[in-house]
Design an enzyme around this catalytic site. Sequence first.
Site, short mmCIF file in Angstrom:
data_model
loop_
_atom_site.label_atom_id
_atom_site.label_comp_id
_atom_site.label_asym_id
_atom_site.label_seq_id
_atom_site.Cartn_x
_atom_site.Cartn_y
_atom_site.Cartn_z
N SER A 65 0.90 -1.29 0.05
CA SER A 65 -0.16 0.02 0.17
C SER A 65 0.79 1.36 -0.05
CB SER A 65 -0.99 0.03 1.24
OG SER A 65 -1.63 -1.15 1.28
N1 SAM Z 1 -1.13 -4.02 3.62
C1 SAM Z 1 -0.10 -4.74 2.49
C2 SAM Z 1 1.22 -4.36 2.67
O1 SAM Z 1 1.67 -3.37 3.59
O2 SAM Z 1 1.98 -4.83 1.83
C3 SAM Z 1 -1.02 -4.62 1.50
C4 SAM Z 1 -1.99 -5.27 1.23
S1 SAM Z 1 -2.43 -5.57 -0.46
C5 SAM Z 1 -3.08 -4.03 -0.91
C6 SAM Z 1 -3.88 -6.43 -0.24
C7 SAM Z 1 -3.69 -7.96 0.12
O3 SAM Z 1 -4.92 -8.60 0.72
C8 SAM Z 1 -3.23 -8.68 -0.87
O4 SAM Z 1 -1.81 -9.37 -0.41
C9 SAM Z 1 -4.41 -9.92 -1.15
O5 SAM Z 1 -3.85 -11.28 -1.40
C10 SAM Z 1 -4.78 -9.83 0.31
N2 SAM Z 1 -6.17 -10.28 0.37
C11 SAM Z 1 -7.25 -10.35 -0.60
N3 SAM Z 1 -8.36 -10.95 -0.03
C12 SAM Z 1 -7.89 -11.44 1.37
C13 SAM Z 1 -8.91 -12.15 2.23
N4 SAM Z 1 -9.95 -12.60 2.13
N5 SAM Z 1 -7.88 -12.51 3.20
C14 SAM Z 1 -6.57 -12.41 3.39
N6 SAM Z 1 -5.95 -11.49 2.43
C15 SAM Z 1 -6.69 -11.12 1.21
#
Ligand code: SAM
Length: 217
Positions: A65
């Site tokens: 992010s």
């Molecule tokens: N906060 C993270 C960082 O600092 O790198 C960025 C997160 S990225 C924008 C969103 C993440 O949410 C992705 O890695 C995706 O695979 C995960 N994701 C999507 N749906 C999810 C779920 N139901 N449970 C867990 N993770 C999920």
Amino acid sequence: MPPEDEQTRRRRSMVEAQLRGRDIVDERVLRAMAAVPREEFVRERERRRAYEDAALPISGGQTISQPYMVARICEALQLTGNERVLDVGTGSGYQAAVLAELAAEVHTIERIPELAEAARERLAEAGYGRVHVHVGDGTLGLPEFAPFDGIAVAAAAPGFPQTLYEQLKPRGRLVVPVGSARGQRLEVAVRSPEGPAVIHSVPCRFVPLVGAEGFGE
Ligand code: SAM
């Protein structure tokens, strides 16, 4: 004192220009953002861009992010240092590391096992081995570790995530981008006896939350 290295200089300038220079005022959050080496959570070839004002690609078609959104989410949780928090969507592990600077116990959950494993290694290397990394559908929360003082969701939810809300302690806070896959608003919900008290915060754009209470596969 040894001279500041280039990444430390970029990190300090990111905090001043992108965070304090906008509207982040919580000094604990600013200190946490100044402490975590974001360059260690991006891909090798992206290291030079680690402190840009942007989300960056990581593997699995996902993103780390934008620093401002990480700070905004952390500030909205209003942490003081004693809390147990859940971070949904581990991605690179960066937000979990920032949360580890701000709370006592951090659980983070990622649906893509390879990303979770890489984040676990990165967190340990960066000195955040105390973060608990879980693999699974974060839309269902982590009932075995609930209730939480705060829950941060770093992916776009199609609607208010009721199951996560129910895993909050009374007065606990849930921060989540809600909207369509193309654009969302960050919502901040406080658990109260009358039901969620929701504040609609900034517009944002996150990758979709995929799961039982998210978008379909
Ligand atoms: N906060 C993270 C960082 O600092 O790198 C960025 C997160 S990225 C924008 C969103 C993440 O949410 C992705 O890695 C995706 O695979 C995960 N994701 C999507 N749906 C999810 C779920 N139901 N449970 C867990 N993770 C999920």
